[in-house]
Scaffold this motif. Structure first.
Motif, PDB file in Angstrom:
ATOM      1  N   MET A 225       1.217  17.448   3.315  1.00  0.00           N
ATOM      2  CA  MET A 225       1.265  16.118   2.712  1.00  0.00           C
ATOM      3  C   MET A 225       1.839  15.126   3.706  1.00  0.00           C
ATOM      4  SD  MET A 225       3.127  15.214  -0.916  1.00  0.00           S
ATOM      5  CE  MET A 225       2.585  16.743  -1.649  1.00  0.00           C
ATOM      6  N   ILE A 226       1.206  14.001   3.839  1.00  0.00           N
ATOM      7  CA  ILE A 226       1.810  12.914   4.582  1.00  0.00           C
ATOM      8  C   ILE A 226       1.933  11.711   3.660  1.00  0.00           C
ATOM      9  CG2 ILE A 226       1.023  13.694   6.835  1.00  0.00           C
ATOM     10  CD1 ILE A 226      -1.175  11.603   6.748  1.00  0.00           C
ATOM     11  N   TYR A 227       2.866  10.855   4.005  1.00  0.00           N
ATOM     12  CA  TYR A 227       3.240   9.746   3.126  1.00  0.00           C
ATOM     13  C   TYR A 227       2.880   8.438   3.834  1.00  0.00           C
ATOM     14  CZ  TYR A 227       5.843  13.615   1.179  1.00  0.00           C
ATOM     15  OH  TYR A 227       6.177  14.835   0.658  1.00  0.00           O
ATOM     16  N   CYS A 228       2.070   7.648   3.193  1.00  0.00           N
ATOM     17  CA  CYS A 228       1.523   6.460   3.844  1.00  0.00           C
ATOM     18  C   CYS A 228       1.945   5.212   3.080  1.00  0.00           C
ATOM     19  CB  CYS A 228       0.002   6.551   3.893  1.00  0.00           C
ATOM     20  SG  CYS A 228      -0.613   8.038   4.719  1.00  0.00           S
ATOM     21  N   PHE A 229       2.416   4.233   3.822  1.00  0.00           N
ATOM     22  CA  PHE A 229       2.826   2.978   3.195  1.00  0.00           C
ATOM     23  C   PHE A 229       2.511   1.834   4.146  1.00  0.00           C
ATOM     24  CE2 PHE A 229       6.493   1.841   5.774  1.00  0.00           C
ATOM     25  CZ  PHE A 229       6.762   3.035   6.417  1.00  0.00           C
ATOM     26  N   GLY A 230       2.456   0.665   3.605  1.00  0.00           N
ATOM     27  CA  GLY A 230       2.187  -0.490   4.439  1.00  0.00           C
ATOM     28  C   GLY A 230       1.807  -1.684   3.593  1.00  0.00           C
ATOM     29  N   TRP A 231       1.025  -2.547   4.187  1.00  0.00           N
ATOM     30  CA  TRP A 231       0.654  -3.745   3.450  1.00  0.00           C
ATOM     31  C   TRP A 231      -0.798  -4.129   3.702  1.00  0.00           C
ATOM     32  CZ3 TRP A 231      -0.876  -7.006   7.202  1.00  0.00           C
ATOM     33  CH2 TRP A 231      -0.163  -7.093   8.406  1.00  0.00           C
ATOM     34  N   GLN A 232      -1.282  -4.923   2.769  1.00  0.00           N
ATOM     35  CA  GLN A 232      -2.636  -5.488   2.868  1.00  0.00           C
ATOM     36  C   GLN A 232      -2.501  -6.990   2.675  1.00  0.00           C
ATOM     37  OE1 GLN A 232      -4.404  -7.007   0.138  1.00  0.00           O
ATOM     38  NE2 GLN A 232      -6.248  -7.380   1.346  1.00  0.00           N
TER      39      GLN A 232
ATOM     40  N   ILE B 207       0.875  -1.179   0.000  1.00  0.00           N
ATOM     41  CA  ILE B 207       0.000   0.000   0.000  1.00  0.00           C
ATOM     42  C   ILE B 207       0.904   1.218   0.000  1.00  0.00           C
ATOM     43  CG2 ILE B 207      -1.627   1.379   1.361  1.00  0.00           C
ATOM     44  CD1 ILE B 207      -2.706  -1.243   2.520  1.00  0.00           C
ATOM     45  N   TYR B 208       0.614   2.165  -0.859  1.00  0.00           N
ATOM     46  CA  TYR B 208       1.339   3.438  -0.836  1.00  0.00           C
ATOM     47  C   TYR B 208       0.452   4.538  -1.400  1.00  0.00           C
ATOM     48  CZ  TYR B 208       4.305   7.332  -2.097  1.00  0.00           C
ATOM     49  OH  TYR B 208       4.806   8.601  -2.226  1.00  0.00           O
ATOM     50  N   PHE B 209       0.373   5.622  -0.693  1.00  0.00           N
ATOM     51  CA  PHE B 209      -0.299   6.814  -1.223  1.00  0.00           C
ATOM     52  C   PHE B 209       0.186   8.021  -0.441  1.00  0.00           C
ATOM     53  CE2 PHE B 209      -3.089   4.939   1.993  1.00  0.00           C
ATOM     54  CZ  PHE B 209      -3.385   6.008   2.815  1.00  0.00           C
ATOM     55  N   ARG B 210      -0.052   9.189  -1.008  1.00  0.00           N
ATOM     56  CA  ARG B 210       0.211  10.443  -0.306  1.00  0.00           C
ATOM     57  C   ARG B 210      -1.124  11.077   0.037  1.00  0.00           C
ATOM     58  NH1 ARG B 210       2.702  13.959  -4.087  1.00  0.00           N
ATOM     59  NH2 ARG B 210       2.210  12.461  -5.723  1.00  0.00           N
ATOM     60  N   ARG B 211      -1.275  11.459   1.290  1.00  0.00           N
ATOM     61  CA  ARG B 211      -2.519  12.126   1.718  1.00  0.00           C
ATOM     62  C   ARG B 211      -2.275  13.625   1.672  1.00  0.00           C
ATOM     63  NH1 ARG B 211      -5.746   9.177   6.010  1.00  0.00           N
ATOM     64  NH2 ARG B 211      -6.381   8.200   4.047  1.00  0.00           N
ATOM     65  N   ILE B 212      -3.024  14.301   0.861  1.00  0.00           N
ATOM     66  CA  ILE B 212      -2.780  15.719   0.589  1.00  0.00           C
ATOM     67  C   ILE B 212      -3.931  16.530   1.148  1.00  0.00           C
ATOM     68  CG2 ILE B 212      -2.467  17.435  -1.237  1.00  0.00           C
ATOM     69  CD1 ILE B 212      -1.432  14.964  -2.942  1.00  0.00           C
ATOM     70  N   ARG B 213      -3.590  17.492   1.979  1.00  0.00           N
ATOM     71  CA  ARG B 213      -4.598  18.357   2.573  1.00  0.00           C
ATOM     72  C   ARG B 213      -4.380  19.782   2.088  1.00  0.00           C
ATOM     73  NH1 ARG B 213      -6.260  19.463   8.941  1.00  0.00           N
ATOM     74  NH2 ARG B 213      -6.950  21.594   8.605  1.00  0.00           N
ATOM     75  N   ASN B 214      -5.423  20.368   1.544  1.00  0.00           N
ATOM     76  CA  ASN B 214      -5.360  21.744   1.073  1.00  0.00           C
ATOM     77  C   ASN B 214      -6.339  22.579   1.875  1.00  0.00           C
ATOM     78  OD1 ASN B 214      -3.559  21.297  -1.190  1.00  0.00           O
ATOM     79  ND2 ASN B 214      -5.255  20.235  -2.164  1.00  0.00           N
ATOM     80  N   ASP B 215      -5.824  23.569   2.578  1.00  0.00           N
ATOM     81  CA  ASP B 215      -6.680  24.535   3.268  1.00  0.00           C
ATOM     82  C   ASP B 215      -6.770  25.776   2.388  1.00  0.00           C
ATOM     83  OD1 ASP B 215      -7.116  23.052   5.716  1.00  0.00           O
ATOM     84  OD2 ASP B 215      -5.029  23.464   6.188  1.00  0.00           O
TER      85      ASP B 215
ATOM     86  N   CYS C 165       1.948   6.203   8.413  1.00  0.00           N
ATOM     87  CA  CYS C 165       2.016   7.488   7.727  1.00  0.00           C
ATOM     88  C   CYS C 165       3.081   8.332   8.414  1.00  0.00           C
ATOM     89  CB  CYS C 165       0.672   8.216   7.779  1.00  0.00           C
ATOM     90  SG  CYS C 165      -0.654   7.328   6.911  1.00  0.00           S
ATOM     91  N   VAL C 166       3.862   9.007   7.602  1.00  0.00           N
ATOM     92  CA  VAL C 166       4.940   9.842   8.137  1.00  0.00           C
ATOM     93  C   VAL C 166       4.820  11.240   7.539  1.00  0.00           C
ATOM     94  CG1 VAL C 166       6.520   8.973   6.353  1.00  0.00           C
ATOM     95  CG2 VAL C 166       7.450  10.068   8.393  1.00  0.00           C
ATOM     96  N   ASP C 167       5.008  12.250   8.383  1.00  0.00           N
ATOM     97  CA  ASP C 167       4.950  13.619   7.872  1.00  0.00           C
ATOM     98  C   ASP C 167       6.359  14.162   7.686  1.00  0.00           C
ATOM     99  OD1 ASP C 167       5.925  14.449  10.330  1.00  0.00           O
ATOM    100  OD2 ASP C 167       4.070  15.420  10.973  1.00  0.00           O
ATOM    101  N   GLU C 168       6.430  15.434   7.308  1.00  0.00           N
ATOM    102  CA  GLU C 168       7.737  16.007   6.981  1.00  0.00           C
ATOM    103  C   GLU C 168       8.656  16.104   8.182  1.00  0.00           C
ATOM    104  OE1 GLU C 168       4.894  17.583   7.103  1.00  0.00           O
ATOM    105  OE2 GLU C 168       5.091  19.700   7.659  1.00  0.00           O
TER     106      GLU C 168
ATOM    107  N   TYR D 261      -7.336  14.559   0.161  1.00  0.00           N
ATOM    108  CA  TYR D 261      -7.507  13.398  -0.717  1.00  0.00           C
ATOM    109  C   TYR D 261      -6.239  12.557  -0.706  1.00  0.00           C
ATOM    110  CZ  TYR D 261      -5.109  16.602  -3.900  1.00  0.00           C
ATOM    111  OH  TYR D 261      -4.206  17.497  -4.461  1.00  0.00           O
ATOM    112  N   ASP D 262      -6.389  11.346  -1.122  1.00  0.00           N
ATOM    113  CA  ASP D 262      -5.258  10.433  -1.234  1.00  0.00           C
ATOM    114  C   ASP D 262      -4.870  10.298  -2.702  1.00  0.00           C
ATOM    115  OD1 ASP D 262      -5.507  10.113   1.471  1.00  0.00           O
ATOM    116  OD2 ASP D 262      -6.375   8.093   1.365  1.00  0.00           O
ATOM    117  N   GLU D 263      -3.596  10.466  -2.968  1.00  0.00           N
ATOM    118  CA  GLU D 263      -3.102  10.338  -4.335  1.00  0.00           C
ATOM    119  C   GLU D 263      -2.043   9.264  -4.395  1.00  0.00           C
ATOM    120  OE1 GLU D 263      -1.652  13.938  -6.073  1.00  0.00           O
ATOM    121  OE2 GLU D 263      -0.500  12.885  -7.606  1.00  0.00           O
ATOM    122  N   ALA D 264      -2.190   8.374  -5.318  1.00  0.00           N
ATOM    123  CA  ALA D 264      -1.177   7.340  -5.508  1.00  0.00           C
ATOM    124  C   ALA D 264      -0.615   7.452  -6.905  1.00  0.00           C
ATOM    125  CB  ALA D 264      -1.766   5.945  -5.311  1.00  0.00           C
TER     126      ALA D 264
END
Lengths: 154, 169
Positions: free
Chosen positions: A121-128, A103-111, A141-144, B166-169
């Motif tokens: 942006m936080i960076y998320c990885f792992g497994w399913q 599993i990998y994605f970036r979670r992006i938050r825009n205010d 998930c890890v942030d800057e 949102y989540d972007e991959a």
């Protein structure tokens, strides 16, 4: 390009690299190469072949070994115990994954403020993994700043 | 190719609506008594206390190279201050078809907008909260309306801040 739009970040804090077995204990390594013509996306990752996934940046590294589910958090090894499942006969059966899928994605938050957009942006990885028809996910998930968030989903 | 995100607003009659990208930064829209995509003319179309604004129909518009975008979460992270007599209603799940905006109490935007991260997707894609974009495209509509009571003060309100995650991959 619309100059009112949000550009993709010029750089990101952590770029991924993927390690594929290349025989004789060697690895074939592919890098994300963010922002270059050679940039890789999640869909470029061979999920059937990848064995190790890493995020590198800010002088730190985070990763997951998809052979055994081991997370590496900047040098600290972390395994997840999925626990046990009660069987109809009253006994418990330990939940042991047979296969880990990345599993990998970036979670992006825009205010959207009156003065501009604040982008985080936080960076998320792992497994399913699937066990007895049920899906289990373990995500880090890890942030800057290197702060970690652990997310579990059965 | 640079990846971009825009808010897109649709306005006008459902028989011939106009969709325009608003951008993503600054005062993109105001609640007012007019149905257009011009933020700056709000003073000419004030919402009088006790009445609702026109509905605002917006969508998240993604263009770029990406594998997937999903898990859209939308909320009002900073409320009007003061918010006396003001409430923002919304609907963002499974609003796939555009309907001409109205300036009477909306039968679509009926739920108070979250004021904190909802934690799970609340904006649908392709009619589903678990939907995803795998190429350039739009989320489903987010329909917003500010509803007022007679206690709402006259004059400009403060500016609210909305957040999209949102989540972007």
């Amino acid at each position: 390009m619309n100059d009112l739009s949000i550009d993709r970040a010029k750089t990101i804090d952590y770029e991924f690299e993927c390690l594929y077995p290349a025989g004789d204990g060697n690895w074939q390594v592919t890098h994300q190469d963010y922002g270059t013509p050679q940039e890789k996306h999640f869909s470029d990752i061979d999920l059937e072949k990848i064995e190790i996934f890493r995020l590198n940046g800010k002088g730190r590294f985070y990763g997951v070994d998809l052979r055994n589910g081991e997370m590496n958090l900047n040098g600290t090894s972390l395994f997840f115990d999925l626990g046990v499942k009660a069987l109809p006969n009253g006994e418990n059966s330990r939940l042991i994954p047979k296969k880990y899928t990345l599993i990998y994605f970036r979670r992006i938050r825009n205010d959207f403020t009156p003065d501009g957009v604040i982008k985080r942006m936080i960076y998320c990885f792992g497994w399913q993994t699937d066990i007895d028809g049920e899906s289990y996910q373990r995500i880090i998930c890890v942030d800057e700043h290197g702060r970690l968030l652990v997310s579990n989903k059965k | 190719m640079a990846a971009t995100f825009n808010w897109a607003q649709t306005y006008g009659s459902s028989g011939g609506p106009t969709t325009t990208d608003l951008g993503s930064s600054g005062n993109l829209f105001n609640f007012k008594n007019a149905d257009d995509a011009t933020a700056s003319n709000y003073a000419s179309y004030p919402v009088t206390p006790g009445n609702p604004s026109y509905e605002v129909w917006i969508r998240a518009h993604f263009t770029s190279t990406f594998s997937s975008i999903d898990n859209l979460q939308f909320w009002m992270s900073t409320d009007f201050s003061p918010n006396t007599g003001l409430s923002v209603k919304y609907k963002a799940n499974n609003v796939g078809s555009y309907v001409t905006p109205i300036n009477t109490t909306s039968s679509i935007a009926t739920t108070a907008i979250p004021t904190a991260d909802p934690g799970t997707a609340n904006v649908s894609i392709g009619g589903s909260l678990t939907g995803a974009l795998v190429a350039a495209g739009y989320s489903d509509y987010i329909v917003l309306q500010v509803q007022t009571t007679g206690s709402a003060p006259s004059g400009d309100s403060s500016l609210a801040i909305f957040t999209l995650q949102y989540d972007e991959a």
